[in-house]
Design an enzyme around this catalytic site. Structure first.
Site, mmCIF file in Angstrom:
data_model
loop_
_atom_site.group_PDB
_atom_site.id
_atom_site.type_symbol
_atom_site.label_atom_id
_atom_site.label_comp_id
_atom_site.label_asym_id
_atom_site.label_seq_id
_atom_site.Cartn_x
_atom_site.Cartn_y
_atom_site.Cartn_z
ATOM 1 N N ASP A 67 2.703 2.911 -4.603
ATOM 2 C CA ASP A 67 3.695 3.980 -4.753
ATOM 3 C C ASP A 67 5.110 3.447 -4.918
ATOM 4 O OD1 ASP A 67 3.639 3.028 -2.125
ATOM 5 O OD2 ASP A 67 2.776 4.862 -1.323
ATOM 6 N N ASN A 136 0.785 10.525 10.017
ATOM 7 C CA ASN A 136 0.209 11.848 9.731
ATOM 8 C C ASN A 136 -1.114 11.756 8.957
ATOM 9 O OD1 ASN A 136 1.052 11.062 7.202
ATOM 10 N ND2 ASN A 136 2.284 12.880 6.778
ATOM 11 N N HIS A 138 -1.556 10.055 6.075
ATOM 12 C CA HIS A 138 -1.469 9.842 4.626
ATOM 13 C C HIS A 138 -1.938 8.448 4.249
ATOM 14 C CE1 HIS A 138 3.063 8.400 4.671
ATOM 15 N NE2 HIS A 138 2.259 7.370 4.776
ATOM 16 N N GLU A 143 0.004 13.105 0.990
ATOM 17 C CA GLU A 143 0.340 13.737 2.259
ATOM 18 C C GLU A 143 -0.680 14.829 2.595
ATOM 19 O OE1 GLU A 143 2.530 12.315 3.890
ATOM 20 O OE2 GLU A 143 4.416 11.963 2.845
HETATM 21 C C1 F6R Z 1 3.115 2.200 1.418
HETATM 22 C C2 F6R Z 1 2.288 3.377 1.601
HETATM 23 C C3 F6R Z 1 2.224 4.119 2.886
HETATM 24 C C4 F6R Z 1 2.216 3.221 4.117
HETATM 25 C C5 F6R Z 1 2.190 4.055 5.378
HETATM 26 C C6 F6R Z 1 2.283 3.195 6.623
HETATM 27 O O1 F6R Z 1 2.998 1.686 0.115
HETATM 28 O O2 F6R Z 1 1.676 3.808 0.668
HETATM 29 O O3 F6R Z 1 1.086 4.932 2.894
HETATM 30 O O4 F6R Z 1 1.104 2.381 4.061
HETATM 31 O O5 F6R Z 1 3.249 4.960 5.369
HETATM 32 O O6 F6R Z 1 3.526 2.561 6.662
HETATM 33 P P1 F6R Z 1 3.874 1.460 7.763
HETATM 34 O O7 F6R Z 1 3.008 0.276 7.448
HETATM 35 O O8 F6R Z 1 5.325 1.144 7.556
HETATM 36 O O9 F6R Z 1 3.563 2.063 9.083
#
Ligand code: F6R
Length: 244
Positions: A67, A136, A138, A143
């Site tokens: 992303d 959450n 995702h 989301e």
């Molecule tokens: C990042 C992504 C997100 C993260 C998720 C966890 O490219 O797609 O889904 O993997 O938000 O983020 P952290 O590792 O910072 O807790």
């Protein structure tokens, strides 16, 4: 689904890097799916060490990131392209032209998303996908919602995600509210998936995911339960609310 529990973040990172190493030693021109965020940083650090000390080469590897924020270009320190360059790409022998990150500056992010999925397919599809998980539930920026997009597309970030990610920005107001994300279908087409979860702030969601396994778009990560080759690597903190 396989679940591996590691003592701490360091051990988790080494385990994930070992799986990437195995993939690359077995297929030099592997296509990797990569995540940003705090969780994979230790894995990337270990991959850089394997590159420097143990001849692990990325010169034939292609990579696709999950992303990118809308409106941030590659020179913006908060863009995911910048993050990947600083934490991995610049430090190994991967060719820049083989590293793909969705274009957050695209005039038409929906078109750009469709093009991204075509490029993944033209490259033979993703061999090994690394994922983190949002508090959450995702994965990538898919989301919790009534329905989830199959393909890579433009999405609005959930409030919880904006709050979680504010730690990387000077001010919560600077966190972009939209992103281009690989869709659930794009992720599920990967041949192998590793989901990483570390720390107490992931304990609730890992508990929800593993205590009574069922599929719901309210926990996008639960869709992974349908995938034939998923490994979840947790540290003890992230695993602490799974019923024993
Ligand atoms: C990042 C992504 C997100 C993260 C998720 C966890 O490219 O797609 O889904 O993997 O938000 O983020 P952290 O590792 O910072 O807790």
């Amino acid at each position: 689904m396989k679940v591996i529990i590691k003592e701490n973040y360091d051990e988790l990172s080494k385990e994930a890097a070992k799986m990437v190493e195995k993939q690359l030693r077995g297929k030099k021109n592997s296509v990797l799916g990569l995540a940003t965020g705090a969780t994979p940083l230790g894995t990337y650090k270990e991959l850089v060490r394997l590159f420097k000390d143990e001849d692990l080469s990325f010169k034939d590897v292609s990579s696709f990131n999950l992303d990118e924020y809308i409106g941030l270009d590659e020179n913006n320190e908060n863009s995911y392209r910048y993050f990947m360059s600083e934490n991995l790409f610049k430090l190994i022998d991967i060719k820049k032209e083989n590293t793909y990150v969705p274009n957050g500056m695209a005039n038409n992010p929906i078109e750009a998303g469709m093009e991204y999925d075509r490029t993944i397919l033209e490259n033979g599809g993703i061999d090994l996908q690394i994922l983190g998980i949002g508090s959450n539930g995702h994965i990538a920026f898919n989301e919790p919602a009534k329905s989830l997009s199959l393909g890579t597309t433009l999405v609005r970030l959930a409030k919880a995600t904006i709050q979680d990610n504010a730690r990387f920005f000077d001010n919560i107001k600077d966190v972009p509210t939209e992103a281009i994300t690989m869709g659930i279908g794009s992720i599920m087409r990967a041949r192998k998936i590793i989901l990483l979860a570390s720390g107490k702030n992931k304990a609730d969601i890992i508990g929800k995911l593993l205590n009574s396994p069922s599929i719901t778009t309210n926990i996008p990560a639960s869709l992974l339960l349908l995938h034939p080759n998923v490994t979840i690597i947790c540290d003890k903190d992230a695993y602490s609310r799974v019923n024993k």
